[in-house]
Design a protein around this motif. Structure first.
Motif, PDB file in Angstrom:
ATOM      1  N   LYS A  79      22.224 -23.084  25.393  1.00 36.77           N
ATOM      2  CA  LYS A  79      22.533 -22.019  26.363  1.00 36.77           C
ATOM      3  C   LYS A  79      21.373 -21.033  26.477  1.00 36.77           C
ATOM      4  N   ASN A 102      22.822 -32.704  25.915  1.00 39.74           N
ATOM      5  CA  ASN A 102      23.354 -32.212  27.186  1.00 39.74           C
ATOM      6  C   ASN A 102      22.605 -32.898  28.324  1.00 39.74           C
ATOM      7  N   SER A 128      19.868 -15.006  19.675  1.00 45.15           N
ATOM      8  CA  SER A 128      21.330 -15.102  19.720  1.00 45.15           C
ATOM      9  C   SER A 128      21.964 -13.783  19.283  1.00 45.15           C
ATOM     10  N   ASP A 155      24.857 -22.812  21.377  1.00 44.53           N
ATOM     11  CA  ASP A 155      24.186 -21.544  21.673  1.00 44.53           C
ATOM     12  C   ASP A 155      22.688 -21.764  21.909  1.00 44.53           C
ATOM     13  N   LYS A 210      18.041 -22.778  27.884  1.00 42.47           N
ATOM     14  CA  LYS A 210      18.077 -23.013  29.333  1.00 42.47           C
ATOM     15  C   LYS A 210      17.877 -21.712  30.113  1.00 42.47           C
ATOM     16  N   LYS A 211      18.552 -20.662  29.677  1.00 42.76           N
ATOM     17  CA  LYS A 211      18.486 -19.395  30.421  1.00 42.76           C
ATOM     18  C   LYS A 211      17.111 -18.747  30.342  1.00 42.76           C
TER      19      LYS A 211
END
Length: 336
Positions: free
Chosen positions: A227, A148, A248, A224, A230-231
């Motif tokens: 995601k 990414n 997750s 996932d 990063k958060k």
């Protein structure tokens, strides 16, 4: 420019489709029709029916005449040139066919890889057969790796990836900011991914899925991982789903108002003493008081004060394992 004679090129119907004499374009060449009919070189020594002296040689593709090369001039003089032009034309046609076949195969392979990326159900027999026909062995253990990045770096990253991947490994561009790799699963995998990260000179996030029989499941896990990573702002750019699968699972609690309110209270009332950071470092060091205090650059007594303050605000004691788990779960849910 090389051959000092006029050259005509006729299609499989004997119609002139290329010529040094523009006026002859789109007319029927009787000598070409005869050459196509007899499937051999025809010499024309005298003009007839608008046909000038010269030679007409069929162009063959897989033993089938698909056109004719005609050279105007005395047959004895132009015959050697005719053979040279014929061989050149057939080589060019063969080269173009091979190129088109390769492009078609690459397109089919790319379409299959997209299908594998988004398919999360059991593979059908037809999918397995298509994979095999395109040289993709689905029995080889693989994992999905997502790169990414900012769209401006896409071209350079693609170039690095193409040089990096081994045989039986594949890449496809999913969007302007995401490239998917299907990499072989072995003991060297983590080291190779670290090396890839070093080779890419731009800021890139890497998500790693699990080794799955159905590759689409691994792709979802890799997404996932990025995601979540990063958060939660982990101090790394490489996120392995294996280490994040628990988090997750906790995402199923997303939107839980009780957990969100718990963290909001902690953020507001404990802002000055940075209680959230204290909690996260405490979890990271497995509740080791001395190590946590050193990492936060505070005295152990100060750490105890902060932990007591967390207990006071949330009614959850971080020194109690179950309460600590609930506090950490609340933090994760609030960020997802």
């Amino acid at each position: 420019e090389i051959i000092p004679y006029n050259i005509n090129i006729m299609n499989e119907k004997g119609i002139i489709i290329g010529s040094g004499d523009v006026k002859r374009l789109n007319t029927v060449h009787q000598g070409a029709i005869e050459a196509l009919s007899q499937k051999k070189m025809i010499e024309i020594n005298k003009p007839y029916k608008g046909v000038k002296p010269g030679v007409n040689t069929p162009i063959f593709w897989r033993d089938t005449p698909i056109g004719v090369i005609g050279i105007t001039g005395t047959p004895k003089e132009v015959k050697p040139f005719s053979e040279l032009v014929r061989v050149t034309a057939e080589l060019l046609i063969n080269q173009q066919y091979t190129f088109n076949q390769r492009k078609t195969k690459e397109k089919l392979k790319e379409e299959l890889l997209y299908e594998l990326a988004y398919n999360t159900s059991k593979y059908s027999n037809s999918l397995i057969a298509r994979s095999s026909s395109l040289g993709i062995d689905l029995s080889i253990p693989r994992i999905a790796v997502i790169l990414n990045f900012e769209e401006i770096h896409a071209k350079n990253i693609k170039s690095v990836v193409l040089d990096f991947l081994d045989k039986n490994e594949y890449s496809i561009t999913l969007s302007g900011t995401n490239i998917l790799l299907f990499m072989q699963y072995n003991v060297f995998l983590k080291e190779r991914i670290q090396n890839l990260f070093k080779l890419i000179k731009f800021n890139v996030f890497i998500g790693i899925g699990l080794q799955e029989i159905i590759l689409g499941k691994s792709v979802k896990q890799a997404f996932d991982a990025i995601k979540i990573g990063k958060k939660l702002s982990f101090n790394t750019n490489i996120f392995d789903y294996k280490n994040l699968s628990f988090i997750s699972t906790l995402s199923n609690f997303k939107g839980n108002s009780e957990y969100i309110n718990l963290i909001n209270k902690l953020e507001k009332q404990g802002k000055q003493t940075d209680l959230i950071k204290t909690l996260l470092v405490y979890v990271h060091f497995n509740g080791e008081l001395q190590t946590t205090a050193e990492a936060l650059h505070i005295h152990r007594n100060t750490l105890n004060y902060r932990l007591d303050k967390i207990y006071e605000i949330t009614n959850k004691n971080p020194k109690n394992l179950l309460d600590l788990l609930e506090l950490y779960t609340a933090y994760i849910v609030s960020k997802l």
